[in-house]
Design a protein around this motif. Sequence first.
Motif, mmCIF file in Angstrom:
data_model
loop_
_atom_site.group_PDB
_atom_site.id
_atom_site.type_symbol
_atom_site.label_atom_id
_atom_site.label_comp_id
_atom_site.label_asym_id
_atom_site.label_seq_id
_atom_site.Cartn_x
_atom_site.Cartn_y
_atom_site.Cartn_z
ATOM 1 N N SER A 1 0.860 -1.189 0.000
ATOM 2 C CA SER A 1 0.000 0.000 0.000
ATOM 3 C C SER A 1 0.891 1.232 0.000
ATOM 4 C CB SER A 1 -0.904 0.019 1.239
ATOM 5 O OG SER A 1 -1.658 -1.163 1.334
ATOM 6 N N ALA B 1 -4.089 2.285 1.140
ATOM 7 C CA ALA B 1 -3.710 3.481 1.892
ATOM 8 C C ALA B 1 -4.149 4.724 1.142
ATOM 9 C CB ALA B 1 -2.201 3.519 2.107
ATOM 10 N N ILE C 1 -1.811 9.235 7.159
ATOM 11 C CA ILE C 1 -2.186 8.241 6.154
ATOM 12 C C ILE C 1 -3.158 7.261 6.779
ATOM 13 C CG2 ILE C 1 -1.348 6.373 4.673
ATOM 14 C CD1 ILE C 1 1.360 7.923 4.606
ATOM 15 N N LEU D 1 -5.059 3.649 6.547
ATOM 16 C CA LEU D 1 -4.883 2.325 5.954
ATOM 17 C C LEU D 1 -6.059 1.448 6.330
ATOM 18 C CD1 LEU D 1 -1.781 3.174 7.294
ATOM 19 C CD2 LEU D 1 -1.245 1.481 5.549
#
Length: 375
Positions: free
Chosen positions: A79, A134, A141, A143
Amino acid sequence: MKTVTLLAALLITTAAAQTQTYPDLPTGIKNGVGGLIGNTIYAGLGTAGQKFYALNLSDAAKGWTEVAAFPSAARDQASAAVVNGKLYVFGGLGKPTPEATTSVFNQVHAYDPASNTWQELKTRAPMEIGGGTAVAQGDRILLFGGVNRNIFNGYFSDIAAAGTDKAASDAVALAYFSGRPQDYFFGKEVQSYTPATNTWQSLGTAPFTGRAGAAISLQGDVLTVVSGEIKPGLRTAQAGRATVKDGGVTWSEVPNLPSGANGAVQEGVAGAYTGSSMGAVLVAGGANFPGSTAKFNSGVQYAHQGLTKTWQSDIYALRDGKWSVVGQLPQAQASGISIQRGDEVILVGGEVQGGDASPKVMSITLKGDTVEIKD
């Protein structure tokens, strides 16, 4: 006459090349990662191995250039997201060494284009992120999703031990693929990582089955999760939406992904491209096993056994709480890289029918009730 015909064909080919908006990748990339930093797209990993490439959209005619290689083992289904001018890459699946068994990674690496260097950060993702997604929200960030590291590592180990013994490998597959969706413990936690402080937070758990390979789009504080795999080989048409603020998430329902343009039963898709355009969430392509939903609903847990993986080309838009089919990709494909650039979603590489990696780059933009496709 032949000379004139050949000259005309050459002129047409040259004109087409000159009007190409996005040049092809140097190599096909599927199951890779990428991001947009400034006006430059970065893409790599997956079938590109450790290689990474850059495309300056201000001078796209120059094509892709190779940048610093990823410093650790090559990997699929990692990701990635961009925060403050750096590309952060999380986890993935691969072999730590050429002799090792495939496993799920949970390291974090950062690429700095200013110095053209990579750095492995001193952290680990708390939850599994192989096959997750992500997306950046300000300086952090988010996820979501992914396979369970212990279960997948066990499967890879058992398959490796079976070696070339088909009966043994078939027995491993039967045992592994016959579980219920909840028995795979796919990720349903929304994790938050803030690079500036190198810290993680749990923002909450989705009210639906965990999944891998879901399509995820963030518009401001609104996170939309669409489809994905709820167990190996079985997709879902379910979608969900969450408001992500401060230290938590608040979930709400949205309609399931509808039937495609051909009217077939919606199996759900994994590895679809996703982004937003003109306020709508776009979901394009993806892959599934037609017939698996019916088998699963009849009580068969190994629902994709004997079925054929099929790539899709439908492009869906979610607007005002309703889905519609707004177009078709030029070819059925999945497992590529989605790059959000204003109202445009750039699709980089991917996997096409049969499993080949594609070098093609194109974009989709919503125009009324249809999409405009540029390649």
